[in-house]
Design an enzyme around this catalytic site. Structure first.
Site, PDB file in Angstrom:
ATOM      1  CB  ALA A  64     -99.204  72.951 -34.805  1.00  0.00           C
TER       2      ALA A  64
ATOM      3  CB  ALA B 277    -101.081  69.785 -24.431  1.00  0.00           C
TER       4      ALA B 277
ATOM      5  N   GLY C  54    -105.981  67.845 -31.441  1.00  0.00           N
ATOM      6  CA  GLY C  54    -106.446  69.160 -31.878  1.00  0.00           C
ATOM      7  C   GLY C  54    -105.305  70.147 -32.073  1.00  0.00           C
ATOM      8  CB  CYS C  55    -102.458  71.064 -29.928  1.00  0.00           C
ATOM      9  SG  CYS C  55    -103.464  71.637 -28.530  1.00  0.00           S
ATOM     10  CB  THR C  56    -101.259  67.466 -33.878  1.00  0.00           C
ATOM     11  OG1 THR C  56    -100.544  67.087 -32.696  1.00  0.00           O
ATOM     12  CG2 THR C  56    -100.522  66.988 -35.117  1.00  0.00           C
TER      13      THR C  56
END
Length: 155
Positions: free
Chosen positions: A51, A41, A46-48
């Protein structure tokens, strides 16, 4: 159990909308190596981190012949907000129906906080110039994954 890809498999082609709603196809990258990474998401910690790590290393990866595409079940408008908020330079693609995530073995049962749940399995698939899977990494960590990938690929 979700079918996972292995080196030598033909990478499933896909055409997904990017953060601006423009089509992104794996086949349009033939002749270059592609890092396709799957994350749960946009705008989560974590995804930030992941990325931003890919964005921070994009010049290095691109110079070594790799294009980077991040795929999540988010809709394009959320991806656009994510890109703007974090100044992301990687291509972000939307897969809200999860067909591409499933085709790559990046959606299915996983363990989270000791419970079995169904969701996105953080994964990275390296596709070679001819569209074959060169490497497939499943259940990767958000933090430190890009650095490990760079080491593993010898970039």
């Amino acid at each position: 159990m979700t079918e996972r890809l292995a080196p030598g498999d033909t990478a499933p082609d896909f055409t997904l909308p990017d953060a601006d709603g423009n089509p992104v196809s794996l086949s349009s990258h033939r002749g270059r190596k592609v890092i396709v990474y799957f994350y749960p998401a946009a705008m989560t910690p974590g995804c930030t981190k992941q990325a931003c790590d890919f964005t921070d290393n994009l010049d290095l990866l691109s110079g070594a012949g790799y294009d980077v595409i991040g795929v999540s079940p988010d809709k394009p408008d959320k991806l656009a907000k994510f890109r703007e908020k974090e100044s992301l330079e990687v291509t972000l693609a939307a897969d809200p129906d999860k067909a591409t995530l499933t085709a790559y073995g990046a959606f299915g049962e996983k363990t989270m906080y000791g419970k079995t749940v169904t969701g996105v399995i953080r994964s990275t698939v390296i596709v070679d110039e001819s569209g074959k899977v060169a490497h497939a990494f499943y259940n990767v960590k958000a933090t430190g994954h890009v650095a490990k990938l760079i080491r593993d690929l010898g970039v």
